[in-house]
Scaffold this motif. Structure first.
Motif, mmCIF file in Angstrom:
data_model
loop_
_atom_site.group_PDB
_atom_site.id
_atom_site.type_symbol
_atom_site.label_atom_id
_atom_site.label_comp_id
_atom_site.label_asym_id
_atom_site.label_seq_id
_atom_site.Cartn_x
_atom_site.Cartn_y
_atom_site.Cartn_z
ATOM 1 N N PRO A 217 8.436 -12.299 6.918
ATOM 2 C CA PRO A 217 8.239 -10.976 6.331
ATOM 3 C C PRO A 217 7.770 -11.062 4.877
ATOM 4 O O PRO A 217 8.382 -11.734 4.053
ATOM 5 N N THR A 218 6.659 -10.375 4.599
ATOM 6 C CA THR A 218 6.030 -10.458 3.280
ATOM 7 C C THR A 218 5.535 -9.084 2.851
ATOM 8 O O THR A 218 4.808 -8.415 3.585
ATOM 9 N N PHE A 219 5.935 -8.650 1.661
ATOM 10 C CA PHE A 219 5.375 -7.443 1.058
ATOM 11 C C PHE A 219 4.111 -7.831 0.304
ATOM 12 O O PHE A 219 4.166 -8.573 -0.679
ATOM 13 N N VAL A 220 2.980 -7.332 0.752
ATOM 14 C CA VAL A 220 1.720 -7.525 0.032
ATOM 15 C C VAL A 220 1.547 -6.298 -0.856
ATOM 16 O O VAL A 220 1.494 -5.160 -0.361
ATOM 17 N N ILE A 221 1.455 -6.492 -2.152
ATOM 18 C CA ILE A 221 1.495 -5.389 -3.112
ATOM 19 C C ILE A 221 0.198 -5.278 -3.899
ATOM 20 O O ILE A 221 -0.666 -6.152 -3.831
ATOM 21 N N ASP A 222 0.084 -4.167 -4.631
ATOM 22 C CA ASP A 222 -1.008 -3.923 -5.582
ATOM 23 C C ASP A 222 -2.368 -3.853 -4.888
ATOM 24 O O ASP A 222 -3.230 -4.726 -5.043
ATOM 25 N N TYR A 223 -2.565 -2.781 -4.145
ATOM 26 C CA TYR A 223 -3.805 -2.558 -3.397
ATOM 27 C C TYR A 223 -4.840 -1.857 -4.272
ATOM 28 O O TYR A 223 -4.485 -1.009 -5.118
ATOM 29 N N ILE B 106 4.613 -9.028 9.118
ATOM 30 C CA ILE B 106 5.498 -9.951 9.819
ATOM 31 C C ILE B 106 4.748 -10.435 11.047
ATOM 32 O O ILE B 106 4.094 -9.652 11.738
ATOM 33 N N ALA B 107 4.830 -11.728 11.317
ATOM 34 C CA ALA B 107 4.196 -12.307 12.509
ATOM 35 C C ALA B 107 2.709 -11.968 12.589
ATOM 36 O O ALA B 107 2.154 -11.767 13.670
ATOM 37 N N GLY B 108 2.055 -11.887 11.424
ATOM 38 C CA GLY B 108 0.613 -11.664 11.400
ATOM 39 C C GLY B 108 0.177 -10.239 11.602
ATOM 40 O O GLY B 108 -1.020 -9.976 11.783
ATOM 41 N N HIS B 109 1.117 -9.276 11.576
ATOM 42 C CA HIS B 109 0.764 -7.871 11.787
ATOM 43 C C HIS B 109 1.414 -6.988 10.728
ATOM 44 O O HIS B 109 2.473 -7.307 10.190
ATOM 45 N N GLU B 110 0.783 -5.844 10.477
ATOM 46 C CA GLU B 110 1.331 -4.864 9.540
ATOM 47 C C GLU B 110 2.435 -4.060 10.214
ATOM 48 O O GLU B 110 2.290 -3.614 11.350
ATOM 49 N N TYR B 111 3.538 -3.852 9.485
ATOM 50 C CA TYR B 111 4.655 -3.074 10.012
ATOM 51 C C TYR B 111 4.945 -1.820 9.200
ATOM 52 O O TYR B 111 5.530 -0.870 9.719
#
Length: 505
Positions: free
Chosen positions: A387-393, A418-423
């Motif tokens: 699980p990763t929060f990708v920030i600052d778009y 998570i697992a290569g998909h957006e949640y």
């Protein structure tokens, strides 16, 4: 042609032909007619006293031993041995064996029981005991046919394996595949626990329109319908966002909605034209508050269906949902994979780097902020397993999000992968009505250039913002994808009871 009973000791049989199936259908109808002629039409029964489920008994045998119980369910197997028979019935929670003897239920009733078919729904009253092999069973004193199954279930060894048929006939899938039934029970638990978690934190659940006069709140192609009385085209909602933020303007400071969203776009393992999301908005917080909220609700739901654990296996990947989740900026994530720092480039340089990396950019005037997410999609997204929060778009792809105070090219936005998909997708919500209108206008210009996923201008929402909306954090979480993750289901169709299907030819 006699219909065979299912016996787990038999060898696998060949699938029946159309002619054989047709004959079986007629046999079952003939049996129903015979019952009706005797004045024993099962379809006229309106009630049965089902006192216990199978697992109530099998999980607490000591409390039930030698007690008389009443159960009901679908007969899934039958083994006739002269004057006595064994059968298994399946109910909502599991299955249990019944032992039926002629001398106990009477000769006439026993003869009738022997004509019952696999799939028939029956009620049984009897005494709980264990067989010589130790199987918890019910020694029947009365067996009653409650509903006649006029169509045979798939054969035991072949089952219902064809995915297309499973999705089209989910009612059969639920009967013959216990793991499918378990998935949808867990789905219900996840949604219930999500509601409970939020309600305990002061959120209230609201309902917003499904039909709208504009399609806004997300970048997606809408379904269009026509309202005859008003004589106007309307759009099925592509998001619940704008109406929920109007609730924030009105003083409902913590709101959420769990509801169906409709998008007229492609279908694949993680996309269905209608799907379920939860969107929620909280006044006086920001996107960092939404990160903590996302971690909390996912942790809670995972534990609810995973025996209190936050470590799971999804499609062969070991995933740890223990908070806190990793955080990385979109630009840094792309830079790590490609070596290119897109946000340090001019628009022209960014387009040149995209070409070098093999990224196809149709818009010849595309900015670095539009190209960065393309590079992210191409090189980063499917590598984010934990699980990763990708920030600052970039602001170009975030028309509803606040700008970062120290870099107005970027927004206070994150997506959870998570697992290569957006949640999940979340913002520090834009509450400046002038800036918001300007971004809507930019979206309208993109739409005019042919982008049918760009937003329309929502005048009512712009008016609402002019009355003042407090600083607010908001998030949308895909419930279907979360259920996929927590039940180890490979496709979205596995967690939708009735997924969208093309009609049979």
């Amino acid at each position: 042609m006699e219909e065979k009973t299912q016996n787990p000791n038999l060898e696998p049989e060949k699938e029946m032909t159309e002619a054989e199936l047709s004959e079986l259908l007629q046999i079952r109808r003939d049996k129903l007619k015979a019952l009706q002629d005797e004045g024993m039409d099962p379809f006229k029964k309106v009630r049965y006293d089902q006192q216990f489920y199978s697992t109530d008994i099998t999980s607490d045998y000591d409390s039930f031993e030698d007690k008389t119980v009443s159960v009901a369910g679908r007969m899934m197997s039958k083994r006739i041995m002269g004057k006595a028979s064994f059968a298994h019935i399946l109910d909502y929670k599991g299955d249990i064996q019944i032992y039926v003897r002629r001398d106990d239920i009477g000769e006439e009733s026993y003869a009738r029981f022997k004509t019952f078919d696999i799939g028939d729904i029956i009620g049984v009253v009897g005494r709980v005991f264990k067989t010589r092999t130790g199987e918890i069973s019910i020694h029947a004193e009365k067996v009653e046919l409650l509903s006649k199954s006029l169509r045979p279930l798939p054969e035991k060894f072949h089952g219902l394996k064809d995915p297309e048929l499973r999705y089209r006939q989910r009612f059969v899938d639920l009967i013959v595949n216990p793991e499918v039934r378990d998935t949808f029970i867990k789905r219900s638990i996840i949604i219930s626990e999500m509601r409970s978690w939020l309600n305990n934190r002061g959120f209230i659940e609201v309902e917003t329109p499904v039909l709208n006069t504009t399609a806004s709140g997300a970048s997606a192609r809408p379904f269009i319908t026509h309202h005859n009385t008003l004589d106007i085209d309307m759009y099925m909602r592509i998001a619940t966002e704008l109406h929920l933020k109007m609730c924030i303007v009105g003083g409902l400071e913590r709101v959420y909605e769990i509801g169906r969203i409709f998008r007229n776009e492609g279908m694949d393992a993680t996309h269905n034209p209608e799907f379920t999301t939860i969107e929620l908005y909280q006044a006086y917080t920001d996107y960092k508050g939404m990160m903590e909220l996302a971690e909390g609700v996912i942790d809670h739901c995972c534990k609810a269906v995973n025996g209190g654990r936050t470590k799971i296996t999804y499609q062969g990947n070991e995933i740890d949902l223990t908070a806190p989740f990793k955080r990385v900026t979109m630009n840094d994530a792309v830079k790590e994979k490609t070596g290119v720092d897109f946000m340090s480039l001019t628009d022209e340089q960014a387009r040149a780097e995209a070409k070098r990396l093999g990224i196809e950019v149709e818009d010849k005037t595309a900015s670095a902020g539009k190209i960065l997410p393309m590079a992210f999609d191409a090189f980063v997204e499917d590598t984010l397993i934990q699980p990763t929060f990708v920030i600052d778009y970039p602001v170009e792809i975030s028309p509803l999000s606040k700008r970062k105070p120290d870099d107005p090219r970027l927004t206070e936005r994150f997506e959870l992968f998570i697992a290569g998909h957006e949640y999940a997708n979340a913002f520090s919500e834009l509450n400046d009505p002038i800036d918001q209108r300007g971004r809507f206008i930019q979206q309208a210009m993109e739409r005019a250039k042919g982008d049918d996923e760009a937003m329309m201008i929502d005048e009512t929402f712009c008016t609402a913002l002019e009355y003042g909306m407090p600083p607010t954090g908001g998030i949308g979480l895909g419930i279907d994808r979360l259920v996929m993750l927590l039940t180890d289901s490979p496709t979205i169709r596995d967690v939708l009871l009735f997924p969208t299907m093309k009609p049979n030819a």
